[in-house]
Design a protein around this motif. Structure first.
Motif, short mmCIF file in Angstrom:
data_model
loop_
_atom_site.label_atom_id
_atom_site.label_comp_id
_atom_site.label_asym_id
_atom_site.label_seq_id
_atom_site.Cartn_x
_atom_site.Cartn_y
_atom_site.Cartn_z
N LEU A 27 -58.93 0.48 -19.45
CA LEU A 27 -59.75 -0.59 -20.00
C LEU A 27 -59.48 -1.90 -19.26
O LEU A 27 -58.36 -2.13 -18.79
N PRO A 28 -60.49 -2.75 -19.17
CA PRO A 28 -60.23 -4.09 -18.61
C PRO A 28 -59.23 -4.85 -19.48
O PRO A 28 -59.09 -4.57 -20.66
N ALA A 29 -58.55 -5.80 -18.87
CA ALA A 29 -57.45 -6.50 -19.56
C ALA A 29 -57.92 -7.23 -20.81
O ALA A 29 -57.23 -7.20 -21.84
N ASP A 30 -59.08 -7.87 -20.77
CA ASP A 30 -59.54 -8.60 -21.94
C ASP A 30 -59.96 -7.66 -23.07
O ASP A 30 -59.74 -7.95 -24.24
N VAL A 31 -60.54 -6.52 -22.72
CA VAL A 31 -60.92 -5.53 -23.73
C VAL A 31 -59.67 -4.91 -24.36
O VAL A 31 -59.59 -4.74 -25.57
N PHE A 32 -58.68 -4.60 -23.52
CA PHE A 32 -57.44 -4.02 -24.04
C PHE A 32 -56.72 -5.01 -24.96
O PHE A 32 -56.20 -4.63 -26.00
N GLY A 117 -42.50 -4.42 -25.07
CA GLY A 117 -43.59 -5.17 -24.48
C GLY A 117 -44.86 -4.36 -24.29
O GLY A 117 -45.78 -4.78 -23.60
N LEU A 118 -44.91 -3.17 -24.89
CA LEU A 118 -46.05 -2.28 -24.73
C LEU A 118 -46.89 -2.16 -25.98
O LEU A 118 -47.82 -1.37 -26.03
N GLY A 119 -46.56 -2.90 -26.99
CA GLY A 119 -47.26 -2.78 -28.26
C GLY A 119 -48.33 -3.83 -28.40
O GLY A 119 -49.15 -4.04 -27.51
N THR A 120 -48.31 -4.50 -29.51
CA THR A 120 -49.30 -5.54 -29.78
C THR A 120 -49.06 -6.73 -28.86
O THR A 120 -47.94 -6.95 -28.38
N PRO A 121 -50.10 -7.52 -28.58
CA PRO A 121 -49.89 -8.70 -27.73
C PRO A 121 -48.97 -9.72 -28.41
O PRO A 121 -48.74 -9.67 -29.62
N LEU A 122 -48.47 -10.63 -27.63
CA LEU A 122 -47.52 -11.61 -28.16
C LEU A 122 -48.16 -12.55 -29.18
O LEU A 122 -47.44 -13.17 -29.97
N THR A 123 -49.47 -12.64 -29.19
CA THR A 123 -50.13 -13.50 -30.17
C THR A 123 -50.18 -12.86 -31.55
O THR A 123 -50.43 -13.54 -32.53
N GLU A 124 -49.95 -11.56 -31.65
CA GLU A 124 -49.93 -10.84 -32.93
C GLU A 124 -48.50 -10.79 -33.46
O GLU A 124 -47.57 -10.53 -32.70
#
Length: 172
Positions: A27-32, A117-124
């Motif tokens: 997937l593209p980075a923004d979609v992922f 570092g493979l889970g939810t983004p840092l903003t979550e």
């Protein structure tokens, strides 16, 4: 069930890592980034379906050989009615206990993936990300940044395990 047995040979964290890695590159980075939480839920769910399949199959095979099922067949009840009315309520107990235990496993899996570092983004918000961020400050005197999220993770897992044990005791 052979596919389930093959998947059962692999730890759930590896399956979640594999699925997460495949979707991250596909997937593209923004979609992922936008779909990171549903992808994490999907990865953990696909990693944990095997236990449910095994418990449901084993419990159904035990219930199928009971005398009440033979009596239901003898009086002419349709198979779907026997399954829904008689067998399903008797197999829900073990499935419910397993579900409570799997919630604890899912919490630990998500925290592990977020810690790496493979889970939810840092903003979550995530306990794993909080523990990972706090691990840099553990020996600098700011120990509570890692201890409190770790203690919360421990309390949640113990709580779900205790609830599963109480449900098991109640249903038996």
């Amino acid at each position: 069930m052979r596919i389930a047995e093959i998947q059962f040979a692999f730890p759930p964290i590896l399956i979640a890592l594999l699925l997460n890695g495949i979707l991250k590159t596909a997937l593209p980075a923004d979609v992922f980034a936008a779909a990171a939480v549903p992808i994490m839920i999907l990865a953990i769910g696909l990693a944990g379906w095997v236990q449910f399949a095994r418990i449901v199959r084993a419990s159904t095979l035990v219930q199928r050989d009971q005398d009440y099922v033979t009596a239901c067949h003898a009086i002419g009840l349709p198979t779907w009615r026997i399954v829904l009315v008689h067998i399903l309520p008797n197999i829900l107990g073990p499935v419910l206990v397993l579900a409570m235990l799997q919630i604890a496993v899912a919490i630990v899996t998500e925290a592990t993936l977020s810690f790496l570092g493979l889970g939810t983004p840092l903003t979550e918000p995530s306990l794993g990300a909080l523990i990972q961020a706090g691990s840099q400050f553990l020996f600098s005197g700011i120990w509570w940044v890692v201890i409190f999220p770790g203690a919360m993770l421990l309390v949640m897992v113990i709580a779900f395990n205790l609830v599963a044990d109480w449900v098991r005791d109640y249903l038996n």
